[in-house]
Design a protein around this motif. Structure first.
Motif, mmCIF file in Angstrom:
data_model
loop_
_atom_site.group_PDB
_atom_site.id
_atom_site.type_symbol
_atom_site.label_atom_id
_atom_site.label_comp_id
_atom_site.label_asym_id
_atom_site.label_seq_id
_atom_site.Cartn_x
_atom_site.Cartn_y
_atom_site.Cartn_z
ATOM 1 N N VAL A 241 0.872 -1.178 0.000
ATOM 2 C CA VAL A 241 0.000 0.000 0.000
ATOM 3 C C VAL A 241 0.907 1.225 0.000
ATOM 4 N N LEU A 243 2.453 4.819 0.631
ATOM 5 C CA LEU A 243 2.350 5.657 1.831
ATOM 6 C C LEU A 243 1.262 6.694 1.679
ATOM 7 N N MET A 368 7.290 -0.825 10.023
ATOM 8 C CA MET A 368 7.204 0.235 9.017
ATOM 9 C C MET A 368 8.591 0.760 8.653
ATOM 10 N N ARG A 369 9.639 0.160 9.208
ATOM 11 C CA ARG A 369 11.027 0.549 8.935
ATOM 12 C C ARG A 369 11.297 1.996 9.316
ATOM 13 N N LEU A 370 10.742 2.429 10.422
ATOM 14 C CA LEU A 370 11.012 3.780 10.896
ATOM 15 C C LEU A 370 12.171 3.735 11.882
ATOM 16 N N LEU A 371 12.577 4.903 12.379
ATOM 17 C CA LEU A 371 13.648 4.978 13.364
ATOM 18 C C LEU A 371 13.071 5.594 14.646
ATOM 19 N N MET A 373 13.910 5.715 17.733
ATOM 20 C CA MET A 373 14.760 6.448 18.687
ATOM 21 C C MET A 373 15.002 7.873 18.212
ATOM 22 N N LYS A 389 11.027 13.982 9.902
ATOM 23 C CA LYS A 389 12.029 13.908 8.842
ATOM 24 C C LYS A 389 12.989 12.731 9.074
ATOM 25 N N TYR A 390 13.480 12.610 10.313
ATOM 26 C CA TYR A 390 14.478 11.574 10.576
ATOM 27 C C TYR A 390 13.868 10.261 11.041
ATOM 28 N N LYS B 272 22.717 4.921 14.614
ATOM 29 C CA LYS B 272 21.524 4.287 15.149
ATOM 30 C C LYS B 272 20.895 3.311 14.158
ATOM 31 N N SER B 273 20.970 3.637 12.877
ATOM 32 C CA SER B 273 20.268 2.802 11.902
ATOM 33 C C SER B 273 21.186 1.724 11.341
ATOM 34 N N THR B 274 20.592 0.677 10.792
ATOM 35 C CA THR B 274 21.369 -0.413 10.212
ATOM 36 C C THR B 274 22.208 0.080 9.042
ATOM 37 N N ASP B 315 24.297 9.850 11.269
ATOM 38 C CA ASP B 315 22.902 9.829 11.708
ATOM 39 C C ASP B 315 22.079 10.926 11.045
ATOM 40 N N LEU B 316 22.713 12.073 10.838
ATOM 41 C CA LEU B 316 21.980 13.181 10.213
ATOM 42 C C LEU B 316 21.715 12.921 8.743
ATOM 43 N N ILE B 318 20.929 10.029 7.411
ATOM 44 C CA ILE B 318 20.022 8.916 7.144
ATOM 45 C C ILE B 318 18.622 9.219 7.638
ATOM 46 N N LYS B 319 17.669 9.076 6.735
ATOM 47 C CA LYS B 319 16.273 9.333 7.081
ATOM 48 C C LYS B 319 15.476 8.042 6.948
ATOM 49 N N ALA B 320 14.374 7.994 7.680
ATOM 50 C CA ALA B 320 13.544 6.793 7.641
ATOM 51 C C ALA B 320 12.929 6.625 6.253
ATOM 52 N N ARG B 321 12.949 5.408 5.749
ATOM 53 C CA ARG B 321 12.297 5.074 4.486
ATOM 54 C C ARG B 321 11.201 4.066 4.789
ATOM 55 N N PRO B 322 9.995 4.547 5.079
ATOM 56 C CA PRO B 322 8.964 3.620 5.568
ATOM 57 C C PRO B 322 8.513 2.612 4.524
ATOM 58 N N PHE B 323 7.900 1.547 5.025
ATOM 59 C CA PHE B 323 7.303 0.481 4.220
ATOM 60 C C PHE B 323 6.261 1.108 3.288
ATOM 61 N N GLY B 324 6.417 0.891 1.982
ATOM 62 C CA GLY B 324 5.472 1.490 1.037
ATOM 63 C C GLY B 324 5.974 2.799 0.469
ATOM 64 N N TYR B 325 7.211 3.197 0.867
ATOM 65 C CA TYR B 325 7.796 4.439 0.364
ATOM 66 C C TYR B 325 8.196 4.276 -1.101
ATOM 67 N N ARG B 326 7.933 5.288 -1.889
ATOM 68 C CA ARG B 326 8.385 5.250 -3.281
ATOM 69 C C ARG B 326 9.205 6.489 -3.559
#
Lengths: 431, 337
Positions: A241, A243, A368-371, A373, A389-390, B272-274, B315-316, B318-326
């Protein structure tokens, strides 16, 4: 049909399901002497009362009319006399108008059954019967039954990934045929070509029962939060789905198995939605049960039924992962109350939090692969835009996996919810 | 009785920071034992001095910060409740990267006080330090005392060359390697027999056992140390003009295993992120091999310290790429259709 294995999604959690306490206990009816029916049990506008104090009502009679497009009808759940219409605390920190009915004489007032209904008729019936999504969110089902874009797949959500809860499991085992028929009616209304029922592998009996029917069955691995709409769709169909979009945009409609059961009863018997199965469980409940409760059953009556232990420290309406902690047993059962849990101190572990050690476990489990922390870090500084944003706040599904796994016991889900609430007016998801 | 009210979820894992830190301590035991076997009782004394002074530093600091004189009993109770073994890990790790040289007994003492006091507690305690305390303690000692450059040799001689004869002194194998002198066989380097060096860094087998334990308990991710060691080895090979004979000696000598498994994977001082971690460990590997070649000394601790300062930048970025992000382009394309 023989069950197929579903896909896995990336990340997520494996948690003890603790369903064995109430898994083998059949659904028993529960009949309280008095019910207080809230007029807002769903997402959207509250219903408007159409009865007044002193009226005699029959079971199934309309007492609250839907107050808008995204709203749902409310029906009397027992026959008797309306004794009060008043604003009451719902036990979750809010208030809402409740219609109190004392049990008395009187029969049932059902809608006329439909023999061979068309799609239009079914959608209309869902609206009349006040059916809402019974998985927990309570989204009015008639809105989902008329999607803005064509849908080709209907998924019945029988994942029940919350620990302790067994209401859907019992319903699937005891009312298999009705769920299958309800699914057919929903598919007709949606004009969906494919109907799938998705069940987690920790419910082998339910899977076996559905394999005997002609419905397509998907076995899912026990992975939290498998019951989340987006993840269920991915695991059953491989579609994502996008976003900020609805499941309908991926050509899928997801309905809970209990909703399908309610649709079947509404179509075949004309019975509106006024009762549901509630799991009574948790470490603090000495006698776990699965009860068919009329909507509006006071939780204090259920508390007596459960024989709470001395150390029951937390009352939860719904599942332990996404449910609401109650300020006491002063709430009532609604259309979306899947469980009433009494958790002990040892189960809830209400420890104070320690500093974040930046282990990254929250990000490792976020479905959802968010961060999380990062969100918590920026949220604490009131920098909600940066938190989004982060960390990605807007796409959070509030499953609570991050708070569960955090070794420092930090309230991550709470921080995300705070940020989400602060960002709420601007809609549209993380771009 | 009033029920507890909180935001969901209402169930939590039983594994807390303390459990994780205890696991790290347990995983360091094989390396400590190997150090004591190879370097004798001197190693044990160094380890004890370091462990004790690290914990004592945190204890004293905490009591002063919490103003012990106001309510001694409650403060002591609070200290026990919040003590999460991180200082013990710092002390033990610092001891493991010191030479087993009893004449320099003041080194573990000063190093631990510096590591816990100045690097950790001064910045706010657990989780708030910018650089790895144990490593910074080592670097502090390295630039302060000449004793840090003299390494006693192991009690056991090398299997391949010297039989079981005892060596009295010995240059570190990495020094030999970098100068182009012959080194011990890979097996000796792996087992630590006949190798001169710090207490904990010589026996790669013991370090590996600890590392496997950490991975099995889910404390660290197996691919991060592997990435670091692998990239260092391969880049060293590339720097030697693609001489693959240099691969094993360059990864097995020096403190690379200790650094990769226990130092670089420290949660607080890594991204923090992988994705951030993968970038961090690759850069770390390149930097280590490059600086080793350029300077001719062991630089693992300096490299990790340097990279610690880049964590904030990673860390600065890298931003979150959520599930379903295009991605923007893809989304525009799809919406056109």
């Amino acid at each position: 049909m023989k069950a197929k294995n579903g896909k896995l999604f990336f990340r997520g959690l494996h948690i003890p399901d603790k369903k064995e306490r109430s898994k083998e206990i059949p659904i028993a009816p529960f009949e309280p002497d008095e019910v207080s029916i809230p007029l807002k049990q769903h997402i959207g506008a509250p219903a408007e009362p159409v009865v007044s104090v002193g009226d005699e009502v029959k079971r199934g009679q309309l007492i609250g009319k839907a107050g808008g497009l995204i709203s749902a009808n409310v029906h009397a759940s027992i026959a008797g006399k309306v004794t009060a219409i008043a604003e009451r605390a719902d036990g979750k920190g809010g208030t809402c108008i409740h219609i109190t009915i004392a049990r008395g004489a009187g029969g049932d007032d059902y809608l006329p059954p439909l023999a061979t209904p068309s799609g239009e008729e079914i959608a209309e019936r869902i609206l009349q019967a006040g059916i809402v999504g019974m998985g927990g969110a309570g989204f009015p089902a008639h809105v989902k039954a008329k999607p803005p874009v064509p849908v080709d797949t209907l998924i019945l959500n029988g994942a029940e990934c919350e620990p302790y809860l067994t209401c859907d499991d019992r319903l699937m085992r005891e009312q298999t045929e009705k769920i299958v028929r309800g699914a057919k009616y929903l598919a007709v209304a949606l004009n969906a070509a494919r109907t799938v029922i998705a069940i987690e592998k920790n419910k082998p009996e339910a899977i076996a029962r559905f394999e005997e029917t002609e419905l397509e069955v998907v076995k899912l691995k026990k992975q939290y939060p498998m019951g989340s709409e987006k993840h269920l769709i991915y695991c059953c169909t491989g579609r994502k789905v996008p976003l900020g979009k609805l499941p309908a945009d991926a050509g899928v409609c997801v309905q809970n198995v209990a909703t399908a059961f309610a649709v079947c009863e509404a179509v075949e018997l004309g019975k509106p939605l006024f009762e549901r199965v509630v799991t009574l469980s948790g470490g603090g409940a000495q006698t776990p049960k699965n009860l068919l409760c009329p909507v509006g059953t006071p939780l204090s009556a259920l508390l007596n039924e459960a024989h709470a232990t001395e150390d029951a420290a937390k009352f939860v309406a719904g599942g332990p992962r996404t449910g609401t902690a109650l300020t006491g047993a002063n709430g009532v059962v609604t259309k979306t109350t899947s469980g009433f849990l009494l958790l002990t101190q040892a189960e809830t572990k209400p420890d104070s939090s320690t500093p974040c050690i930046k282990c990254g476990k929250c990000a490792d489990v976020c479905p959802m692969r968010l961060l999380p922390m990062q969100t918590a870090f920026y949220s604490a500084a009131q920098e909600f835009e940066l938190a989004d944003k982060y960390g990605g706040v807007r796409s959070c599904i509030e499953c609570g996996a991050c708070s569960y796994i955090c070794p420092a016991r930090r309230p991550l889900a709470q921080a995300i919810k705070t940020a989400k609430a602060a960002l709420a007016p601007k809609k549209g998801g993380n771009k | 009785m009033n029920p507890i009210v909180s935001v969901s979820p209402h169930v939590k894992t039983g594994r807390t920071t303390k459990h994780i830190m205890l696991d790290v301590l347990i995983s360091l035991l094989p390396a400590t034992a190997a150090g004591i076997v190879f370097f004798g009782y001197e190693a044990a004394v160094i380890v004890l001095i370091s462990l004790f002074s690290a914990c004592a530093t945190e204890f004293v600091w905490y009591l002063l910060r919490e103003k012990i004189w106001r309510d001694p009993k409650a403060t002591l109770k609070k200290f026990v409740k919040q003590f999460d073994f991180t200082s013990a890990i710092t002390g033990l790790l610092l001891a493991l990267c010191l030479p087993a040289n009893l004449s320099a007994w003041y080194m573990p003492l000063l190093g631990s006080i510096f590591a816990v006091g100045a690097v950790k507690m001064l910045f706010g305690g657990t989780g708030r330090n910018i650089v790895n305390p144990a490593l910074t303690g080592r670097v502090f000692l390295f630039i302060s005392f000449t004793a840090m450059t003299v390494y006693p040799a192991a009690k056991f001689g090398a299997i391949a060359t010297n039989g079981w004869e005892q060596l009295v002194t010995g240059p570190t194998q990495l020094g030999n390697l970098l100068k182009g002198e012959p080194t011990l066989s890979a097996l000796d380097l792996f087992l630590g027999t006949g190798v001169a060096g710090c207490i904990g860094e010589t026996c790669k087998l013991a370090l590996l056992v600890g590392g496997v334990y950490l991975c099995a308990r889910g404390v660290i991710k197996w691919y991060l140390p592997v990435l670091y060691i692998g990239v260092t080895g391969l880049f060293a090979v590339a720097l030697e003009g693609f001489d693959f004979a240099a691969f094993l000696p360059s990864i097995l000598s020096g403190g690379l295993f200790l650094g990769a498994i226990f130092m670089a994977t420290d949660y607080v001082t890594t991204p923090k992120s992988t994705l951030g971690n993968v970038i961090y460990f690759i850069l770390l590997g390149l930097l280590t091999a490059g600086l080793r070649k350029a300077t001719g000394i062991e630089v693992v601790s300096f490299c990790i310290l340097l990279m610690n300062f880049t964590v904030f930048l990673i860390d600065l970025a890298i931003k979150a790429r959520p599930f379903g992000y295009r991605r923007e382009k893809k989304r525009a394309k799809e919406e056109k259709r």
